[in-house]
Design an enzyme around this catalytic site. Structure first.
Site, PDB file in Angstrom:
ATOM      1  N   ASP A  28      29.454 -13.751  28.073  1.00  0.00           N
ATOM      2  CA  ASP A  28      30.544 -13.155  27.292  1.00  0.00           C
ATOM      3  C   ASP A  28      30.947 -14.165  26.234  1.00  0.00           C
ATOM      4  OD1 ASP A  28      32.038 -14.843  29.054  1.00  0.00           O
ATOM      5  OD2 ASP A  28      32.860 -13.146  30.167  1.00  0.00           O
ATOM      6  N   GLU A  41      25.641 -14.290  32.867  1.00  0.00           N
ATOM      7  CA  GLU A  41      27.036 -13.811  32.828  1.00  0.00           C
ATOM      8  C   GLU A  41      27.605 -13.925  31.417  1.00  0.00           C
ATOM      9  OE1 GLU A  41      29.498 -15.761  35.763  1.00  0.00           O
ATOM     10  OE2 GLU A  41      27.914 -15.747  37.276  1.00  0.00           O
ATOM     11  N   ASN A  46      22.739 -21.178  39.802  1.00  0.00           N
ATOM     12  CA  ASN A  46      23.483 -20.544  38.708  1.00  0.00           C
ATOM     13  C   ASN A  46      24.727 -21.365  38.368  1.00  0.00           C
ATOM     14  OD1 ASN A  46      23.845 -18.059  37.061  1.00  0.00           O
ATOM     15  ND2 ASN A  46      25.662 -17.690  38.340  1.00  0.00           N
ATOM     16  N   GLU A  93      27.524 -22.872  40.924  1.00  0.00           N
ATOM     17  CA  GLU A  93      28.521 -23.843  40.437  1.00  0.00           C
ATOM     18  C   GLU A  93      28.746 -25.046  41.353  1.00  0.00           C
ATOM     19  OE1 GLU A  93      32.087 -21.599  39.592  1.00  0.00           O
ATOM     20  OE2 GLU A  93      31.106 -20.406  38.063  1.00  0.00           O
ATOM     21  N   HIS A 151      29.181 -18.195  29.540  1.00  0.00           N
ATOM     22  CA  HIS A 151      30.561 -17.829  29.168  1.00  0.00           C
ATOM     23  C   HIS A 151      30.941 -18.652  27.943  1.00  0.00           C
ATOM     24  CE1 HIS A 151      31.132 -15.373  32.686  1.00  0.00           C
ATOM     25  NE2 HIS A 151      30.739 -16.359  33.462  1.00  0.00           N
TER      26      HIS A 151
END
Ligand code: XIL
Length: 381
Positions: free
Chosen positions: A285, A283, A219, A177, A255
């Site tokens: 979701d 990751e 990432n 990030e 996400h």
């Protein structure tokens, strides 16, 4: 924890266990004593067994407090997934809360679990602005250390952590990030100490020296959508490649939210892959609104279907791109998800593929079905 990881071949051996067809992972390195150990069986219709047929790893983030203590949680982790990521246990604040004193126990337990269950490990994460130890920074943007001390601390951290896990980690999230949603570099302690984004190249170079066999990833979230952020990271990777910096992959956190629409994920995976990078969903979701709230936003009755669709489309996007080597949901049970505790919208939730009692939801079944039908997808090798 220093044994090199062994590439796990596609699940090959099959055995009829207790009337249920089960696959057992079989390692390729013939003479290694660990490779010769019998592997645990897992169901033929598990996500990991189905994904192995096209060489894709299905991962999960793992909650260190549940693993080994919660039986159902532990069994699902072993049976359904072929890759694991420590949800928190490898973050800097966890491994070096006190300067110079390393605490590896929780992360070591996960690595041992993965080895026992023939899973590969994603290392997460070496450099981030969150979850830093307080002696270094309480907010990621300010520090009492000098620039030189910050640089030395990062170098020491990367070498200490990567050497500890040397040979055990398949993919490392080296930098996490580094850009904001406008595509601007975040003005973190790293950016300030280096006077620019030069810290990114240094971090990758140090990481490669420390463990030359690990795949090194950048990432981030929202790379799924084409826009200033995804474009900035694309330019970053291009420039790192031009400088011969050892970067091997780009992690798309994934996400997603039914509120914000489904992204043009596949074309973004493709354009990063075209730069010669591996790509991965790291990751995933898919959150939605779960309750009516004070301002009277109605809950969309169709939300669960939208969630299934987002899960299915993001898995299919990965399947379609040969360079996409792993697909990792950020945990698997709604009661362990970070979503309700993190997003300011108090209704956000239901983001994972198992419910609060760890029963598979429709979201699980669409992934299972997509993998079962994925025989035509390119094999990842
Ligand atoms: C989250 C964890 O899930 C939470 O338990 C923790 O409190 C905060 O971090 N991007 C990342 C992950 O790279 O490390 C974050 O994990 C989620 C967002």
């Amino acid at each position: 924890m220093r044994r090199p990881w062994l590439p796990l071949a596609v699940a090959t051996a099959t055995a009829l266990l207790g009337g249920q067809l089960a696959f057992a992972g079989s390692a390729t390195a013939g003479s290694d004593p660990v490779a010769a150990k019998p592997s645990p069986a897992y169901p033929a219709d598990s996500l990991r067994a189905l994904a192995a047929r096209v060489g894709l790893r299905i991962g999960t983030a793992v909650n260190a407090d549940e693993l080994g203590t919660n039986e159902k949680y532990t069994q699902i982790t072993a049976e359904q997934f072929s890759s694991v990521t420590a949800e928190n246990a490898m973050k800097w604040a966890e491994v070096e809360a006190v300067r110079g004193t390393y605490t590896w126990e929780k992360a070591d337990q996960l690595v041992a679990f993965a080895e026992k269950n023939r899973q590969l490990v994603r290392g997460h994460t070496l450099l981030w602005h969150n979850q830093l130890p307080a002696w270094l920074s309480t907010d990621g943007y300010t520090t009492t250390l000098s620039n030189d001390e910050v640089k030395a601390a990062l170098k020491e951290h990367i070498f200490a952590q990567m050497r500890h896990f040397k040979g055990d980690i398949w993919q490392w999230d080296v930098v996490n990030e580094a850009f904001d949603d406008n595509g601007q570099p975040r003005q973190t302690i790293w950016y300030k100490a280096w006077g620019g984004t030069g810290y990114i190249a240094d971090a990758f170079r140090w990481a490669h020296q420390a463990d030359p066999r690990a795949l090194l990833f950048y990432n981030d979230y929202n790379l799924e959508f084409t826009g200033p952020k995804s474009n900035a990271v694309y330019e970053l990777v291009k420039s790192l490649k031009a400088q011969r910096v050892p970067i091997h992959g780009v992690g798309f956190q994934g996400h997603l939210s039914t509120q914000y629409g489904y992204p043009d994920l596949q074309s973004n995976l493709e354009r990063f892959a075209a730069l010669g990078q591996k790509v991965a969903l790291t990751e995933v979701d898919v959150r939605t609104l779960t309750k009516p709230d004070a301002v009277n936003v109605p809950v969309d009755a169709l939300a669960p279907y939208a969630q299934e669709s987002y899960w299915s489309r993001s898995l299919k996007a990965c399947l379609a791109v040969r360079a996409c080597i792993s697909f990792t949901p950020w945990g698997f049970g709604d009661s362990y998800s970070w979503v309700p505790g993190w997003f300011s919208d108090p209704q956000a939730g239901a983001a994972l593929i198992y419910d609060e009692q760890l029963n598979p939801k429709g979201q699980y079944h669409v992934l299972q079905q997509d993998l079962a039908l994925a025989a035509g997808a390119p094999h990842r090798g």
